[in-house]
Design an enzyme around this catalytic site. Structure first.
Site: not given
Ligand code: NAP
Ligand code: COA
Length: 267
Positions: A18, A65, A125, A141, A159, A188
């Protein structure tokens, strides 16, 4: 559709799913975009993707991180060496896995709270000192913030805190001209987060049937709302938590996730 020419946008966690689509969408509307996450390979690939979308913008990536406050500070220093200031911050780094509270270790719970909640605080921050006035913060979120789901106690706790940070900082920083809002994506398609919670095509179809609009979302559905929220069209919108979920939070989310939880526990 929107004019982000010359604007500087930073997307934390912007290297996949996303958040990457959000980053690409800002770039496509003319913005300079910086992305950050842990994996240098993912950062490099995301910057290449941004350069393909908009060759005239300045795009860069940093690896850190969000749990490491010093690394976050250094990352922002590198970003503003290029950008000087930040018009829009998107804070979307997160971790998730399904686990019942009884079987979840203390460190498992802590890891998710550290990434999602403390990480968001560190990022907001640090960004605060570099944000233009007016400036915009968008947090990503999740429905777990206000809908209890099986095997998601850690994510719900984290969250819910993220959304209260949105409200608290909208209150504290509003007079400075900084708007802070949360987007709450529904289920998603083609994302790591959804694949972890509904790990088969059949389960994902069942979830789609529980959405009033009868489909799982696309990353672009979320990016479109981010483009709106960061624009002058939303200049009177702050402190809000906006579901972008096809109506899933009206009731289907609880039913679908309870069913997925039952199925997972039978395995
Ligand atoms: P995703 O592709 O796994 O994205 C997560 C991102 O955060 C990646 O770029 C990951 O890259 C980075 N990340 C994870 N841990 C980290 C850390 N400790 N420090 C820095 N970067 C970090 O997941 P996604 O499903 O697209 O989700 C994206 C957002 O949407 C999230 O906030 C999730 O809670 C929210 N969300 C998703 C859904 C859904 O259906 N997918 C639904 C509701 C909410 P690295 O591994 O390189 O760190
Ligand atoms: N079930 C139960 N506990 C789990 C787990 C799972 N599926 N995955 C990890 N944990 C626990 C680990 O056992 C560990 O606890 P312990 O020390 O008591 O054994 C703790 O969580 C930390 O795991 P670790 O792998 O060291 O964490 P990490 O910092 O390397 O990774 C995660 C963080 C666990 C959140 C990892 O899944 C991640 O990096 N996620 C990012 C991508 C993502 O989740 N995308 C979806 C976004 S919604």
């Amino acid at each position: 559709m929107f004019d982000y020419q010359g604007k500087n946008v930073v997307v934390i966690g912007g290297t996949s799913g996303i958040n990457l689509q959000i980053a690409k969408s800002f770039a496509a509307q003319g913005a300079n975009v910086a992305v950050a996450s842990r994996s240098q390979d993912k950062v490099d690939a995301a910057v290449s993707a941004l350069n393909s979308v908009n060759q005239s913008g300045v795009h860069l990536g940093v690896s850190f991180d969000v749990r490491d406050v010093d690394a976050v500070a250094q990352g922002f220093t590198k970003i503003v060496e290029q950008f000087k200031n930040i018009d829009v911050l998107v804070s979307g780094a997160a971790g998730n896995f399904p686990a019942t509270a009884a079987k979840l270790s203390e460190n498992g719970f802590k890891s998710v709270v550290d990434i999602d909640l403390l990480g968001s605080f560190h990022v907001m921050k640090q960004a605060h000192q570099y944000l233009t006035r007016p400036g915009v913060i968008i947090q990503i979120s999740a429905p777990q913030a206000y809908i209890a789901m099986p095997m998601q106690s850690h994510v719900s706790a984290a969250k819910a805190g993220v959304d209260m940070l949105t409200r608290s900082l909208a209150l504290e920083w509003g007079a400075e001209g900084i708007r802070v809002n949360s987007i709450v994506p529904g289920p998603i398609a083609d994302t790591e987060g959804f694949n972890r919670l509904a790990p088969s095509e059949a389960l994902q179809q069942r979830v789609a049937q529980s959405v009033p609009l009868q489909r799982n979302g696309a990353c672009q559905d979320i990016a479109n709302v981010a483009l709106f929220l960061a624009s002058p069209m939303a200049s009177y919108v702050t402190g809000t938590v906006i579901p972008v979920d096809g109506g899933w939070s009206l009731g289907g989310a609880s039913m679908a996730m309870a069913e997925l939880g039952r199925l997972a526990q039978q395995q």
